[in-house]
Scaffold this motif. Structure first.
Motif, PDB file in Angstrom:
ATOM      1  N   ARG A   1       0.831  -1.209   0.000  1.00 42.65           N
ATOM      2  CA  ARG A   1       0.000   0.000   0.000  1.00 42.65           C
ATOM      3  C   ARG A   1       0.863   1.254   0.000  1.00 42.65           C
ATOM      4  NH1 ARG A   1      -2.635  -2.993   4.029  1.00 42.65           N
ATOM      5  NH2 ARG A   1      -1.955  -1.547   5.664  1.00 42.65           N
ATOM      6  N   ARG A   2       1.971   1.206   0.736  1.00 40.71           N
ATOM      7  CA  ARG A   2       2.874   2.357   0.796  1.00 40.71           C
ATOM      8  C   ARG A   2       3.528   2.596  -0.571  1.00 40.71           C
ATOM      9  NH1 ARG A   2       8.116   1.977   2.288  1.00 40.71           N
ATOM     10  NH2 ARG A   2       7.688  -0.003   3.348  1.00 40.71           N
ATOM     11  N   TYR A   3       3.996   1.528  -1.197  1.00 41.93           N
ATOM     12  CA  TYR A   3       4.612   1.685  -2.519  1.00 41.93           C
ATOM     13  C   TYR A   3       3.581   2.186  -3.533  1.00 41.93           C
ATOM     14  CZ  TYR A   3       8.413  -1.282  -0.682  1.00 41.93           C
ATOM     15  OH  TYR A   3       9.448  -1.800   0.051  1.00 41.93           O
ATOM     16  N   ALA A   4       2.400   1.558  -3.554  1.00 39.58           N
ATOM     17  CA  ALA A   4       1.401   1.865  -4.577  1.00 39.58           C
ATOM     18  C   ALA A   4       0.851   3.273  -4.436  1.00 39.58           C
ATOM     19  CB  ALA A   4       0.259   0.851  -4.513  1.00 39.58           C
ATOM     20  N   SER A   5       0.897   3.849  -3.235  1.00 40.41           N
ATOM     21  CA  SER A   5       0.366   5.190  -3.023  1.00 40.41           C
ATOM     22  C   SER A   5       1.448   6.267  -3.104  1.00 40.41           C
ATOM     23  CB  SER A   5      -0.328   5.280  -1.660  1.00 40.41           C
ATOM     24  OG  SER A   5       0.584   5.034  -0.608  1.00 40.41           O
ATOM     25  N   THR A   6       2.685   5.859  -3.360  1.00 44.34           N
ATOM     26  CA  THR A   6       3.781   6.823  -3.501  1.00 44.34           C
ATOM     27  C   THR A   6       3.642   7.582  -4.814  1.00 44.34           C
ATOM     28  OG1 THR A   6       5.288   5.463  -2.187  1.00 44.34           O
ATOM     29  CG2 THR A   6       6.282   7.095  -3.651  1.00 44.34           C
ATOM     30  N   ARG A   7       3.683   8.888  -4.752  1.00 44.74           N
ATOM     31  CA  ARG A   7       3.507   9.694  -5.958  1.00 44.74           C
ATOM     32  C   ARG A   7       4.818  10.014  -6.656  1.00 44.74           C
ATOM     33  NH1 ARG A   7      -1.514  13.859  -5.092  1.00 44.74           N
ATOM     34  NH2 ARG A   7      -2.933  12.385  -4.038  1.00 44.74           N
ATOM     35  N   GLU A   8       5.887  10.124  -5.898  1.00 38.97           N
ATOM     36  CA  GLU A   8       7.190  10.460  -6.468  1.00 38.97           C
ATOM     37  C   GLU A   8       8.275   9.780  -5.655  1.00 38.97           C
ATOM     38  OE1 GLU A   8      10.070  14.394  -7.110  1.00 38.97           O
ATOM     39  OE2 GLU A   8       7.955  14.626  -6.585  1.00 38.97           O
ATOM     40  N   ALA A   9       9.293   9.254  -6.320  1.00 43.35           N
ATOM     41  CA  ALA A   9      10.417   8.599  -5.640  1.00 43.35           C
ATOM     42  C   ALA A   9      11.697   8.937  -6.378  1.00 43.35           C
ATOM     43  CB  ALA A   9      10.212   7.090  -5.571  1.00 43.35           C
TER      44      ALA A   9
END
Length: 430
Positions: free
Chosen positions: A259-267
């Protein structure tokens, strides 16, 4: 010959009484290897399809480009998740509003919390996944790969279709697993998919990774899914269904790290001198995350063969809904917009609405992978889509004892059948 006739009679008798033993109303389908013993195979085919209701489509109809024929899997379609889902058309609960018209050839809207299927269009129809297949990769390896582990990129990791999506890995570059997951889900990186599958495959590398992905699909009950590439790029014999995608996506969204990865907008991708001396930013290409209130993330996909595929999830007033769709065109609405319209429809339904359910199978990794050990007769039957059991609750589950009885024949079958009856009676207080 007499023994074969006797075995056939036993199988026919077991199939005839199966509803009484399991609390359901639909006879079982004979598992692979047993159907040949039954005199009239048509009598033991999978449950009849539900009455056909056409799925709402845009008007006028959207023209679809010609493309090579899609793969035709040699597998049996069944009413997994409930008999109402055994349709190529629309499946909705009585009294619910008509779903919005979309170009997707199949879709499912389900409740992430309860597993209830709120509505569907051709949920068990075979389709081509494109990059939403990366969710199966995540389901297979995210539980075991350590996010801080560092991986060096090989030439094989960069061997994928030129011009297709990538996160920008460089040969001999060193990246953490966490960075690879972000590149997989934000930029749909095919280079990240190859690297993660190779790492997860252990000594067998990419081939082992693919075997484990397909084993994970079986563990989750996604029997209509087969991966030929880890990225979702088209490959021979590769297929899935909207229902299977919902099973796989639900397993992914159950994980906090996913969930944390999928909701990340920018990395940020770290520097890899000399090619990327300063590193670079990557952005999530799932527009649902930016434009739909309560979006939790998901995955987009596209190939010429698959057309547009999409998986998305959102939360509203404590309800978390999931949408999966396959075979969509990008006009008049993009794939994510079609998913958003179906989510809106789902959120507008009563919370207790259900036309079926997502089977709940917690993957068991305590045993050896199918690649490492020959599967049992029960495992083979299950993997081949055999013997759907519909208990009194109207949902599709498999009874391992009855599967073994059907596959075993003779005295062993009778013993297992007797054990099944006793177990059912004990559960009901009889």
């Amino acid at each position: 010959m007499a023994r074969s006739r006797s075995a056939a009679a036993l199988v026919s008798a077991l199939l005839a009484v199966s509803p009484l033993l399991t609390g359901g109303t639909t006879p079982l389908a004979a598992p692979a290897g047993v159907a040949a013993l039954v005199p009239h195979p048509g009598q033991v085919a999978v449950a009849a399809r539900a009455p056909h209701r056409p799925c709402p489509e845009p008007s006028p109809a959207v023209p679809r480009p010609s493309h090579p024929a899609r793969p035709t899997p040699d597998a049996t379609q069944g009413a997994v998740g409930g008999p109402a889902l055994a349709t190529a058309g629309l499946a909705t609960a009585p009294g619910t509003p008509t779903p919005p018209p979309v170009t997707a050839t199949s879709w499912v809207v389900a409740d992430l919390n309860t597993g209830a299927v709120l509505g569907a269009c051709g949920p068990h129809e075979y389709g081509v996944p494109a990059s939403v297949q990366k969710l199966l990769l995540a389901a297979a390896f995210m539980p075991d790969l350590k996010p801080e582990q560092k991986v060096r990129v090989t030439a094989g990791d960069l061997d994928f279709e030129p011009g297709s999506s990538a996160m920008g890995l460089v040969l001999d570059g060193e990246y953490t697993v966490e960075t690879l997951w972000l590149g997989l889900l934000l930029n749909s990186g095919n280079d990240a998919a190859n690297t993660l599958a190779r790492l997860g495959g252990g000594p067998d590398g990419l081939a082992g990774g693919l075997r484990e992905m397909n084993a994970e699909a079986r563990r989750l009950g996604a029997y209509q899914t087969h991966a030929a590439t880890p990225s979702g790029l088209d490959g021979p014999g590769q297929y899935t269904s909207a229902y299977d995608l919902a099973l796989i996506a639900r397993a992914c969204f159950a994980r906090e790290d996913f969930r944390r990865y999928a909701s990340t907008r920018e990395a940020q991708v770290p520097a890899q001198p000399p090619a990327h001396a300063r590193g670079f930013a990557m952005f999530n290409d799932n527009q649902l995350l930016f434009k739909y209130p309560g979006a939790l993330g998901g995955k987009t996909g596209y190939t010429d063969l698959a057309r547009h595929s999409f998986v998305g999830a959102a939360e509203r007033d404590g309800r978390r809904l999931l949408v999966t769709l396959l075979g969509a065109e990008n006009q008049p609405q993009a794939g994510w917009q079609q998913g958003a319209a179906l989510l809106d429809w789902g959120f507008g339904l009563r919370p207790d609405t259900a036309v079926g359910r997502l089977v709940d199978r917690t993957p068991d990794r305590s045993t050896a992978s199918p690649a490492a050990a020959a599967p049992s007769a029960v495992a083979r039957a299950a993997a081949e889509g055999a013997a759907e059991v519909r208990p009194a609750g109207g949902t599709g589950e498999r009874s391992p004892l009855l599967l073994a009885a059907l596959a075993g024949g003779g005295l062993a079958a009778l013993v297992l059948l007797f054990a099944l009856v006793r177990r059912r009676r004990a559960r009901r207080g009889m």
